[in-house]
Design an enzyme around this catalytic site. Structure first.
Site, PDB file in Angstrom:
ATOM      1  N   GLU A 138      -9.260  -1.987   4.160  1.00  7.23           N
ATOM      2  CA  GLU A 138      -7.874  -2.010   4.627  1.00  7.23           C
ATOM      3  C   GLU A 138      -7.125  -3.246   4.127  1.00  7.23           C
ATOM      4  O   GLU A 138      -6.150  -3.685   4.730  1.00  7.23           O
ATOM      5  CB  GLU A 138      -7.833  -1.913   6.158  1.00  7.23           C
ATOM      6  N   HIS A 198      -4.008   0.438   7.829  1.00  2.44           N
ATOM      7  CA  HIS A 198      -3.299  -0.001   6.621  1.00  2.44           C
ATOM      8  C   HIS A 198      -3.629   0.934   5.476  1.00  2.44           C
ATOM      9  O   HIS A 198      -4.795   1.222   5.228  1.00  2.44           O
ATOM     10  CB  HIS A 198      -3.714  -1.432   6.243  1.00  2.44           C
ATOM     11  N   LYS A 206      -0.249  -0.414  15.506  1.00  2.00           N
ATOM     12  CA  LYS A 206       0.338  -0.979  14.283  1.00  2.00           C
ATOM     13  C   LYS A 206      -0.070  -0.157  13.065  1.00  2.00           C
ATOM     14  O   LYS A 206      -1.243   0.172  12.897  1.00  2.00           O
ATOM     15  CB  LYS A 206      -0.147  -2.419  14.080  1.00  2.00           C
TER      16      LYS A 206
END
Length: 254
Positions: free
Chosen positions: A87, A144, A171
């Site tokens: 990530e 991510h 997130k």
């Protein structure tokens, strides 16, 4: 009603997006020097990117530098993050060690938030979250994608799954390949924020193309943005001073 998340002296989820500054030093000296340099910088919390730390695989040494960092920054909010290589991080460690590291640091109560990657595995994620919450440490649950921007529904699904797994702050950070990708991320943020979010969310479109997403959180619903005081920890981070100035101007013009 969307809940805010309070950590020490900051309240995430209302007003201007809070600014997080990463520390990416490799040695104790570099980490503490980076922290010292923040004394004249306008920001709200720091993220210690422990995957950059040369002794990251020695938990006792990590605990020692966390204590030294806490002593240095006093009451500043600390987000503890081991970013895995897949990530965008510096290092790959076993899932077992990743879990042990996060749980051990949460148990020190010296950090305020820990970052837990969504795709670590549901049971491991739940275990880390449970340990964090028992020690009054909040969880930023993250994902991510450094190559592309998933479809809007997929972004929303991932953020909702983070909520289901106990995230305090879901997130997601994605890489745009076109301006349309940036619009997709912003549209997903707005829809998540207005329809599904129970607490503040953090989203960003990375790189120069996605810069607008780091500045427009108050408009679309992202509660936190990242700015570089020294070295950027992700593509597209701008200096924290510029970031603070732009966010203030945008807030005042609302």
């Amino acid at each position: 009603m969307l809940n805010t998340v309070e950590v020490r002296n900051i309240k995430l989820g209302e007003g201007i997006p809070k600014i997080c500054v990463p520390l990416v030093g490799k040695t104790n000296e570099e980490i503490l020097e980076e922290a010292k340099l923040l004394k004249n910088v306008k920001f709200d919390l720091i993220e210690w990117r422990v995957d950059h730390y040369k002794d990251v695989e020695d938990i006792e040494k990590v605990k020692e530098i966390v204590k030294a960092l806490r002593d240095e920054v006093k009451d500043v909010v600390i987000l503890f993050t081991f970013r895995s290589k897949k990530e965008g991080g510096e290092l790959e460690v076993s899932t077992e060690y990743y879990s042990e590291l996060n749980k051990t640091i949460a148990q020190t109560k010296l950090v305020d938030l820990i970052d837990v990657e969504l795709f670590t595995g549901d049971e491991i994620v739940k275990d880390i979250v449970e340990t964090a919450h028992k020690n009054n440490v909040k969880v930023v649950m993250s994902n991510h994608d450094f190559y592309k921007t998933p479809a809007k529904d997929e972004i929303i699904n991932r953020l909702c799954k983070m909520q289901d797994l106990g995230a305090d702050l879901p997130k997601i950070a994605v890489m745009p390949n076109t301006s349309e990708d940036v619009v997709t991320l912003l549209a997903a943020t707005e829809e998540m924020h207005t329809k599904y979010a129970k607490q503040p969310i953090i989203t960003m479109s990375m790189g120069a193309l996605g810069l607008v997403s780091r500045l427009s959180g108050e408009t679309f619903g992202s509660a936190l943005t990242f700015g570089a005081a020294k070295a950027a920890s992700a593509p597209g981070q701008i200096s924290v001073d510029k970031l603070a100035l732009i966010l203030d101007v945008m807030h005042q013009s609302k």
